[in-house]
Scaffold this active site. Sequence first.
Site, PDB file in Angstrom:
ATOM      1  N   ASP A  88       0.777  -1.252   0.000  1.00  0.00           N
ATOM      2  CA  ASP A  88       0.000   0.000   0.000  1.00  0.00           C
ATOM      3  C   ASP A  88       0.811   1.307   0.000  1.00  0.00           C
ATOM      4  O   ASP A  88       1.746   1.453   0.785  1.00  0.00           O
ATOM      5  CB  ASP A  88      -0.857   0.116   1.262  1.00  0.00           C
ATOM      6  CG  ASP A  88      -1.588  -1.140   1.639  1.00  0.00           C
ATOM      7  OD1 ASP A  88      -1.469  -2.141   0.949  1.00  0.00           O
ATOM      8  OD2 ASP A  88      -2.280  -1.092   2.657  1.00  0.00           O
ATOM      9  N   GLN A 109       4.130   0.562   2.296  1.00  0.00           N
ATOM     10  CA  GLN A 109       4.379  -0.645   3.066  1.00  0.00           C
ATOM     11  C   GLN A 109       5.557  -1.374   2.428  1.00  0.00           C
ATOM     12  O   GLN A 109       5.542  -1.635   1.218  1.00  0.00           O
ATOM     13  CB  GLN A 109       3.124  -1.538   3.046  1.00  0.00           C
ATOM     14  CG  GLN A 109       1.947  -0.944   3.794  1.00  0.00           C
ATOM     15  CD  GLN A 109       2.128  -1.080   5.286  1.00  0.00           C
ATOM     16  OE1 GLN A 109       1.968  -2.153   5.843  1.00  0.00           O
ATOM     17  NE2 GLN A 109       2.498   0.005   5.948  1.00  0.00           N
ATOM     18  N   GLU A 161     -10.557  -2.173   4.118  1.00  0.00           N
ATOM     19  CA  GLU A 161      -9.211  -1.678   4.413  1.00  0.00           C
ATOM     20  C   GLU A 161      -9.052  -0.298   3.788  1.00  0.00           C
ATOM     21  O   GLU A 161      -9.760   0.081   2.858  1.00  0.00           O
ATOM     22  CB  GLU A 161      -8.158  -2.643   3.857  1.00  0.00           C
ATOM     23  CG  GLU A 161      -8.238  -4.025   4.519  1.00  0.00           C
ATOM     24  CD  GLU A 161      -7.065  -4.931   4.155  1.00  0.00           C
ATOM     25  OE1 GLU A 161      -6.411  -5.458   5.058  1.00  0.00           O
ATOM     26  OE2 GLU A 161      -6.800  -5.122   2.945  1.00  0.00           O
TER      27      GLU A 161
END
Length: 499
Positions: free
Chosen positions: A38, A54, A221
């Site tokens: 991400d 990430q 998410e």
Amino acid sequence: MSDLIRAAEAEQLARAPHVDPRWRPRFHITAPAGWINDPNGMCWFAGEYHVFYQFNPYGTEWGTMHWGHASSTDLVNWRNRGVAMAPDAGYDADGCYSGSAVVLGEELVLLYTGHREERAESGLPDPARFDQTQNVASSRDGVTFVKDPRNPALAGHPQDGTAHLRDPKVWRHREHWYMVLGNEQQGGTGRALLYRSPDLWQWQALGAIAESDGSTGYMWECPDLFELDGRHVLVISPMGVHTEGHGPDPQFHAGALVGSFDYDTHRLDHGPYTEMDWGHEHYAVQTMAVPDGRRIAIGWMMPAAGQPSEKGDGWAGVLTLPRELHVTPEDRLTMRPIAELELLRGERLFAGDTLVEGQFDTGVRLDSAEILIDADLAGSIVDQVGFTLDLGAGAHVHVGLDRRAGELVVDRGGPDGSRRARLDPGERLLLRAFVDRSTLEVFTGSGLVTMSSRIYPSAQPRLALSSAGGPTRFSVEVFAMRAMQVDDVPPLGAAPLAP
Ligand code: FRU
């Protein structure tokens, strides 16, 4: 700098020279080595755009989440700024998960999820028993971050939800900070929870601004709520949604709810869930507002199952190109490539007006390139119109309008080969596509359809135009795209595939 950050940066430097660049994109954000997912903390701070992501420096699989960091003065040339955060604080021992950034006075402040798993008797982490807390780290120079000793800023989760509570997106509205978090409601429906704070530390829970109706996933998410063109948009990455045009497989894709958010009732009154990108690989989108007022989104090209992958090449994962968002009067979200991408245009490889019936091989080879197509459909009887990339070794990817179905199709063959999106282009099909070694992003002129997919060519792709069931007049331009300027090892331009 913590020992874990130093170790992660040393690891990245040690691995980078061994990366095989054949599929590594040259004008997209990737890690010099290791795995990324991400985009995080997208913001403008002290004269630069920042995108964190990430990052696992220790392998080409998801694991031990750090925050990698890239910055740019123009949104297209990105510098690698090393590792911003490592899981070194106890409450984030099993990962510094996704989050966002806000500017507070002279400081850049990151809000992120600390993931910690309980240790089983063996001493190993038990992934079934975990907590997720929301934490703060700040920086004066935008590069070196200090985690706040007062962390966590928010611990625990609501009684009616599971411990999956993560991915804070924080913004300022009037005299308060607001935060949305993704959560799974008990019973397995995704939702976005809202919190409010005067100071980023005392957070009051205000309930769900929107939740799954059962068809929109068991967990949401990376929620992101913002105002755009006089409306409100909630971007989410729901897990477990099945939408038309997708194969049976991943059901991980990012979408949006458009409507009107009420700061008194804390509810988003919204229309139907729509996908943001109908390609094979697009997930975990985050947005930022930039100083000129644009709202810009970047996603992660999350690999679909069953594909070849670049993992054997020492790196894995790529972020999408930045896209400018808008809302139409019909409450549809549009995405178009940001204007700055034209800064990377190099040599014009092809330009022409051509009448095509069947296939027309342009003879043009693409390493990193932009394709602009304007196909005249006025009075046309054709069934299919588009383009094909010959990827070598018998592999192809086809992009085209299926006129009978009224759909744009990206078909790369193999398992879960084609993805479809509804498209009514009227009398002109306008396509803009970016090919960057192993990425293909297709945008329609209206901005209503975007399709992002990975491709794994064994030779530089060769472009052909196609028109089935009758002739089509094409107006086409193809530009080589320059590698973005990075201080990177190995250099992004190294060793292209053979023509
Ligand atoms: C989305 C996600 C987030 C989480 C992060 C962990 O891809 O699962 O919810 O914070 O990735 O890497």
